[in-house]
Design an enzyme around this catalytic site. Structure first.
Site, mmCIF file in Angstrom:
data_model
loop_
_atom_site.group_PDB
_atom_site.id
_atom_site.type_symbol
_atom_site.label_atom_id
_atom_site.label_comp_id
_atom_site.label_asym_id
_atom_site.label_seq_id
_atom_site.Cartn_x
_atom_site.Cartn_y
_atom_site.Cartn_z
ATOM 1 N N ASP A 1 -6.245 18.067 -8.966
ATOM 2 C CA ASP A 1 -5.099 18.027 -9.883
ATOM 3 C C ASP A 1 -5.318 18.822 -11.160
ATOM 4 O O ASP A 1 -5.703 18.283 -12.199
ATOM 5 C CB ASP A 1 -4.768 16.565 -10.219
ATOM 6 C CG ASP A 1 -4.403 15.779 -8.972
ATOM 7 O OD1 ASP A 1 -4.048 16.411 -7.952
ATOM 8 O OD2 ASP A 1 -4.474 14.541 -9.014
ATOM 9 N N GLU B 1 -12.701 10.688 -2.572
ATOM 10 C CA GLU B 1 -13.964 10.715 -3.350
ATOM 11 C C GLU B 1 -14.849 9.509 -3.056
ATOM 12 O O GLU B 1 -16.058 9.677 -3.156
ATOM 13 C CB GLU B 1 -13.647 10.816 -4.849
ATOM 14 C CG GLU B 1 -13.072 12.158 -5.256
ATOM 15 C CD GLU B 1 -11.662 12.401 -4.714
ATOM 16 O OE1 GLU B 1 -10.906 11.429 -4.562
ATOM 17 O OE2 GLU B 1 -11.342 13.559 -4.423
ATOM 18 N N ASP C 1 -6.715 13.404 1.151
ATOM 19 C CA ASP C 1 -6.751 13.303 -0.304
ATOM 20 C C ASP C 1 -7.439 11.988 -0.693
ATOM 21 O O ASP C 1 -7.738 11.151 0.169
ATOM 22 C CB ASP C 1 -5.292 13.329 -0.802
ATOM 23 C CG ASP C 1 -5.203 13.378 -2.307
ATOM 24 O OD1 ASP C 1 -6.161 13.841 -2.952
ATOM 25 O OD2 ASP C 1 -4.162 12.937 -2.846
HETATM 26 C C1 GLC Z 1 -3.375 13.190 -5.744
HETATM 27 C C2 GLC Z 1 -3.562 14.570 -5.155
HETATM 28 C C3 GLC Z 1 -2.266 15.320 -5.191
HETATM 29 C C4 GLC Z 1 -1.187 14.516 -4.467
HETATM 30 C C5 GLC Z 1 -1.061 13.138 -5.065
HETATM 31 C C6 GLC Z 1 -0.096 12.254 -4.293
HETATM 32 O O1 GLC Z 1 -3.108 13.277 -7.101
HETATM 33 O O2 GLC Z 1 -4.598 15.274 -5.766
HETATM 34 O O3 GLC Z 1 -2.428 16.593 -4.629
HETATM 35 O O4 GLC Z 1 0.021 15.191 -4.544
HETATM 36 O O5 GLC Z 1 -2.322 12.503 -5.080
HETATM 37 O O6 GLC Z 1 -0.473 12.104 -2.970
#
Ligand code: GLC
Length: 799
Positions: free
Chosen positions: A484, A409, A406
């Site tokens: 998200d 980017e 995650d």
């Molecule tokens: C980001 C991700 C999400 C995750 C969060 C905490 O917002 O996109 O899926 O739960 O981080 O790690």
């Protein structure tokens, strides 16, 4: 450079006349009097690559996107010229290159239809601020042209009339028009006059695409640096454009079958007792589930590759207990490494000099969940190697089966650009550059390193990775989700479009956060979303956890029952979904097909957004509105069976389809043979002793496929798979099914339960491999059901 006023317009510079032409096997070089070189490479009869330089020489030819094993080779290449142009002819295409200005026109070699033509063509602007050229290409839009692709942009499926930016961006709670978002996939498909082509602009800088927004008859794309370097892919079928692009940028290996099961996630399930409570509840309520996710709170202060001692005192034991109950544990790993000298991953990265640096020396420091962090330069091979090695304990020792990448980017908090500054340096596999060039592939290279780590330490089991950011080609290493989203009806519709759009951009293994990440769905929205998610290649519920629970039982019993029903359907359809994955991995065919991809000849499909084909033979249309008892939808041409009622309908028209909360519009293509397994609580729970084949009669012919193997491991690469091709042929008084089998894998079953739907005649005789079957063994109540307890290759049913 020779500056001729005619060659400059509003700050843009243009190529002058061609003064030199050279051919080097399959590479053609055209040079102009103002020192521009166009390099045209003929990769295949229907695939041309165009590269331009304005400085008289090309940079090192390097791409993260292109798959080394992409097919190359053509049947025919002829180059001629006349006063005005060079003419490059292959067996599929004719490309004119105009001597006066380097502009190009591309035609179908068979019927000479103009497919794609430069408007201004290549031009550029010198940017002292960015330190390079802004390279631009403009094309004349053809009459009635439509555009598709560009990854998961949350917009109408047809991109016409819109402008987009590709710059991977953390976009919490993005909306219908948010752009850019997490991924950068600079590939689109154009469709006009029944013919389709694609353009892949392989440039990792910030790129822009304008589909007739700025000017009604012009489509253009440009990049804030790098080369004008693009591939032109001809169809004329859109399916061929998409498969060629997918071949060029690659497909994944087959995932373990469990990865196609249902996954449950939340930010965050902790401590261990909470995780167990969730997994136990799945088993208690008999809702199938294969994977449970641990979000950032499983770590010690968000330090990657650590475990919180308080919440997860014995991860190895826990992961094993979960595994014994059929749950695969997937953990999140972000790129930011906490600055902390007592933390071994940080220390090692620092000692070995693996972190990204600013142009003038200091480390790139940014805030993410753990506070201030440094970030590995995943564009350096030795850093990827190190990163892969970090998974030893997690995977080999503790037994984690999947990794979730995650924030790649890369996302940075509390800074206006939400990412690294432009000056940060990257190795780019030996082609040193700034973040302007490496930004869009940072997440891809992280996922690639993670994939190699999982593969190394889990071998011979297959790796499972999921990433948020991606560039073209990322699909070779990982699955993805769309980031998200929000628990709203509009987002259910967006999720549908995003999954379709990713599939037609070469990235099939994708799904949304079911139910929505931000905010809270009500039971009805959650149920409708599960219905859609059940037909997406990746099927996971995830939520921010801030607003309440989002498990299948979090609402009321009616909802739980609907959710269970659809997850069960997914588990029954696992062999169908796995076959679609095989066709994707092996034949480059997208697992989901927007209607335009399914039938481009039918102009009704060009603007359809909600309906799609899952695999080759299931037509799906989610319910996007509350309080619905059904909806209007477009049924594409052909004959279709309503999945629930088995009623036959003819397509090519809109229809009202009933769908109470426990149903959704699903149709099966006439002639399809749909393979089914019994419902299991997780993949491998049961030995499959019987395969069900739902046979949907058709007056005519239809082919179906079934791919199976050991569901994990690599034996399939050595021929241990089973590929059955079914040829169905029906007439007024007979139905014949022939099965051709390939591969050395022995399936665990040898009994086939055959459900015959839609037979227009009363059965008088049945022959299996030329032997008559006693009709008293056949159940004729409602559906005709026939059980055959051996492998067979020929079934004949007659009136
Ligand atoms: C980001 C991700 C999400 C995750 C969060 C905490 O917002 O996109 O899926 O739960 O981080 O790690």
């Amino acid at each position: 450079m020779i500056l001729n006023t005619e060659l400059e317009y509003k700050g843009n510079l243009f190529p002058a006349d061609i003064t030199d032409y050279k051919k080097d096997v399959d590479v053609l070089h055209f040079s102009t009097s103002n020192n521009i070189i166009l390099q045209l490479t003929v990769l295949r009869d229907s695939l041309l690559r165009f590269r331009y330089t304005t400085v008289g020489k090309f940079d090192n030819d390097f791409s993260y996107a292109i798959n080394e094993d992409a097919s190359r080779g053509y049947n025919h290449l002829e180059i001629t010229d006349d006063d005005k142009k060079y003419i490059v002819t292959t067996s599929k295409l004719i490309c004119h290159i105009h001597k006066a200005d380097l502009r190009k026109s591309i035609f179908d070699a068979k019927d000479h239809t103009l497919i794609c033509e430069d408007e201004l063509g290549f031009h550029w602007e010198e940017s002292y601020e960015l330190g390079g050229d802004i390279v631009k290409m403009s094309k004349a839009a053809q009459n009635g042209e439509s555009y598709y692709g560009l990854g998961d942009k949350p917009q109408h499926i047809n991109l016409k009339g819109r402008r987009f930016e590709n710059w991977a961006t953390d976009s919490y709670a993005f909306g219908k028009d948010t752009d850019p978002i997490y991924k950068a996939i600079p590939f689109y498909t154009g469709l006009h006059h029944g013919k389709s082509y694609g353009i892949f602009f392989d440039n990792t800088f910030k790129t822009f695409f304008d589909f007739c927004q700025e000017r009604r008859n012009v489509t253009s794309f440009w990049a804030q640096g790098g080369e004008m370097n693009y591939y032109f892919i001809y169809g004329p079928k859109m399916q061929d454009v998409v498969t060629s692009y997918t071949d060029l940028t690659g497909t994944p290996e087959l995932p373990p079958l469990w990865a196609l099961g249902y996954h449950q996630c939340k930010w965050s399930y902790y401590p261990e007792s909470n995780v167990k409570e969730i997994t136990n509840k799945f088993r208690e309520l008999k809702i199938p589930c294969d994977a449970i996710y641990l979000d950032i709170d499983y770590m010690e202060g968000f330090r990657c590759f650590t475990w919180s001692k308080d919440h997860f005192p014995e991860p190895k034991r826990m992961v094993k207990e979960l595994a014994d109950d059929g749950f695969k544990t997937v953990v999140i790993i972000d790129p930011g490494i906490k600055i902390d000298n007592a933390y071994s991953v940080f220390k090692e990265g620092l000692d070995k000099d693996y972190f990204c640096k600013r142009a003038d020396g200091p480390y790139m420091k940014g805030k993410v969940w753990p506070g201030e962090c440094y970030f590995p330069d995943f564009t350096r091979p030795e850093v990827r190697e190190w990163w892969a090695g970090l998974f030893k304990e997690l995977v080999e020792d503790i037994g984690v089966k999947g990794v979730w990448n995650d924030m790649n980017e890369p996302a940075v908090m509390d800074v206006p650009g939400k990412t690294f500054p432009a000056d940060v340096r990257h190795d780019y596999d030996g082609n040193p550059c700034s973040h302007q060039k490496a930004h869009n592939i940072y997440g891809m290279q992280m996922a690639r390193a993670t994939y190699h780590g999982l593969k190394r330490f889990n071998y011979p089991k297959r790796p499972f990775v999921i990433t948020r950011s991606a560039y073209s080609g990322t699909q070779r290493y990982t699955s993805t989700w769309m980031g998200d989203n929000v628990a709203s009806w509009e987002h259910l519709q967006i999720a549908n479009i995003q999954a379709q759009r990713l599939a037609l951009s070469g990235f099939s293994f994708a799904g949304s956060d079911i139910g929505g990440f931000a905010e809270q769905p009500n039971g009805e929205l959650y149920a409708r979303w599960i219905q859609l998610g059940a037909f997406h290649p990746f099927c996971r519920t995830h939520s921010s956890g801030d607003h309440g629970d989002q498990e299948p039982w979090a609402f009321d019993e009616e909802i739980t029952n609907v959710v269970r029903k659809f997850i069960e359907i997914r588990y029954e359809l696992l062999p169908y979904l796995y076959t679609a994955f095989y066709q994707y991995a092996h034949d480059n065919v997208p697992m989901l097909k927007s209607l335009v991809l399914f039938d481009q000849e039918d102009s009704q499909t060009h603007y359809r957004t909600d309906e799609f084909i899952c695999g080759n033979q299931l037509l799906i249309c989610p319910i996007n509105e509350p309080n619905s008892q059904g909806r209007r939808m477009y049924i594409p041409k052909g004959e279709w069976y309503n999945f629930w009622t088995k009623e036959l309908v003819s397509g090519g028209k809109e229809a009202w389809v009933e769908a109470d909360l426990d149903s959704m519009p699903i149709f099966v293509k006439a002639g399809a043979i749909i393979p089914k397994y019994p419902v299991q609580q997780y993949v491998g729970e049961k030995d499959i002793e019987e395969l069900t084949l739902d046979v949907y009669y058709k007056n005519g012919k239809e082919d179906s496929e079934l791919y199976e193997d050991a569901n994990d491991g690599y034996d399939y690469t050595k021929g241990r798979y089973s590929l059955k091709k079914f040829n169905l042929a029906g007439t007024d008084d007979k139905l014949i099914i022939r099965i051709h089998k390939r591969g050395k894998y022995m399936t665990s079953y040898s009994t086939f339960k055959i459900n015959l739907f839609g037979l227009p005649f009363k059965v008088a005789s049945i022959k299996v491999d030329n032997e008559y079957v006693d009709l008293k063994d056949v159940k004729f109540n409602g559906a005709n059901t026939l059980v055959i307890s051996k492998e067979f290759t020929n079934l004949q049913i007659k009136a």
